[in-house]
Design a protein around this motif. Structure first.
Motif, mmCIF file in Angstrom:
data_model
loop_
_atom_site.group_PDB
_atom_site.id
_atom_site.type_symbol
_atom_site.label_atom_id
_atom_site.label_comp_id
_atom_site.label_asym_id
_atom_site.label_seq_id
_atom_site.Cartn_x
_atom_site.Cartn_y
_atom_site.Cartn_z
ATOM 1 N N TYR A 40 0.857 -1.190 0.000
ATOM 2 C CA TYR A 40 0.000 0.000 0.000
ATOM 3 C C TYR A 40 0.894 1.240 0.000
ATOM 4 O O TYR A 40 2.126 1.132 0.113
ATOM 5 C CB TYR A 40 -0.932 0.019 1.225
ATOM 6 C CG TYR A 40 -0.225 -0.213 2.543
ATOM 7 C CD1 TYR A 40 0.433 0.826 3.212
ATOM 8 C CD2 TYR A 40 -0.208 -1.473 3.132
ATOM 9 C CE1 TYR A 40 1.078 0.611 4.420
ATOM 10 C CE2 TYR A 40 0.443 -1.701 4.335
ATOM 11 C CZ TYR A 40 1.075 -0.654 4.972
ATOM 12 O OH TYR A 40 1.720 -0.874 6.166
ATOM 13 N N ASP A 41 0.298 2.417 -0.132
ATOM 14 C CA ASP A 41 1.076 3.657 -0.058
ATOM 15 C C ASP A 41 1.639 3.796 1.354
ATOM 16 O O ASP A 41 0.880 3.790 2.338
ATOM 17 C CB ASP A 41 0.201 4.876 -0.367
ATOM 18 C CG ASP A 41 -0.226 4.938 -1.826
ATOM 19 O OD1 ASP A 41 0.299 4.142 -2.622
ATOM 20 O OD2 ASP A 41 -1.077 5.773 -2.158
ATOM 21 N N GLU B 21 1.903 2.137 -3.602
ATOM 22 C CA GLU B 21 1.450 0.745 -3.692
ATOM 23 C C GLU B 21 1.878 0.128 -5.025
ATOM 24 O O GLU B 21 1.716 0.729 -6.092
ATOM 25 C CB GLU B 21 -0.074 0.686 -3.572
ATOM 26 C CG GLU B 21 -0.650 -0.708 -3.685
ATOM 27 C CD GLU B 21 -2.161 -0.716 -3.606
ATOM 28 O OE1 GLU B 21 -2.748 -1.797 -3.854
ATOM 29 O OE2 GLU B 21 -2.757 0.324 -3.299
#
Length: 309
Positions: free
Chosen positions: A134-135, A179
């Protein structure tokens, strides 16, 4: 006398060895075919980057209701091809055998299976070359770092930092890896310094097959609480729509009748229609209006007769 050998791939190997190898592979395929015909759900998981010790613990924790088979992709593909035609669209699994695949067989609900596998995972620090799940964001605010070379280390990965109150502070929240991107060595070092563990160790669910349907990870990974709240919201929206369009159903009939009665009373009251339910209210309204009219009209005084004079 030398033992006979067969096939160029098995050149130099005894016939007995090859026969045993072929028999062992056939046995694995037979087990897979039996499992395909026995269990309603087949899940594909990826074992890449999963330590052997962790895998062993996971296999024990999964219990007796879940069977995991690890073997070569070719054997999995052969087993899937063997049950093709008997199980609806089972060949869809062939395109999902990526990385280091393993097959899970169970009669458990696919969503419960996904939840079980997710709970069995543990957090781990990021290593260079791994893919960000994910970010990953470094939040703004003070840190425990003393001023020094770390400022340049943070700047190298795009983090704006300065000294505040004798400590390093991140001035602006920064996304240091998106991500799906590969984690660079310097990014991995910074994440470790911030004690951020974005990775998870466990069985990575690729998809689950049930009755001809393939459920991907995005569908299976929906949080149960979120799923329930979305169902409740959908039910409320459907009920409101049914009430709005006047659709009679068990869930709406009381509301619709109440709404109809209220609207009927409003129409009767607006046009002065005398009905038992409004009789008292309409008569009272008439008396009030009559009194108002009487107060607005000045009647002339009656003339007195000679006798009264």
């Amino acid at each position: 006398m030398k033992a006979k050998t067969i096939g160029s791939k098995n050149a130099g190997r005894p016939v007995d060895y090859v026969a045993k190898a072929v028999a062992a592979k056939k046995k694995v395929v037979d087990v897979l075919v039996e499992f395909f015909n026995t269990y309603s759900v087949v899940a594909v998981v990826n074992l890449e980057r999963l330590p052997a010790a962790q895998l062993q613990r996971l296999r024990i924790s999964l219990g007796d209701d879940l069977h995991m088979v690890m073997c070569k992709k070719t054997l999995m593909k052969f087993a899937i091809s063997s049950v093709k035609g008997k199980l609806k669209d089972v060949e869809q699994l062939l395109d999902l055998l990526s990385g280091m695949p393993a097959l899970l067989f169970t009669n458990e609900n696919p969503f419960k299976l996904a939840n079980l596998l997710q709970k069995s995972k543990s957090k781990a620090p990021a290593k260079p070359g791994q893919t960000a799940p994910y970010d990953i964001v470094i939040p703004a605010g003070p840190t425990s770092f003393a001023p020094g070379p770390i400022i340049s280390e943070l700047a190298a990965v795009g983090i704006k930092a300065g000294v505040e109150g004798g400590k390093i502070a991140v001035k602006v929240a920064s996304t240091i890896v998106r991500e799906g991107e590969k984690i660079k060595p310097k990014v991995a070092e910074v994440l470790a310094k911030f004690s951020i563990q974005p990775m998870e160790i466990g069985l990575n669910l690729v998809a689950a097959y049930e009755n001809g349907i393939i459920y991907g990870t995005k569908v299976l990974s929906v949080d149960p609480a979120t799923y329930v709240s979305e169902l409740v919201a959908a039910a409320i929206d459907a009920r409101n729509l049914a009430v709005e369009v006047g659709f009679p159903a068990v869930e709406t009939i009381v509301v619709l009748i109440t709404k109809s009665v209220r609207q009927a009373r409003h129409v009767a009251k607006e046009f002065g229609i005398m009905v038992p339910e409004l009789a008292e209210e309409l008569v009272g309204k008439a008396w009030i209006e009559a009194a108002a009219i009487e107060s607005m009209i000045k009647f002339p005084a009656a003339e007195q007769s000679p006798q009264q004079q």
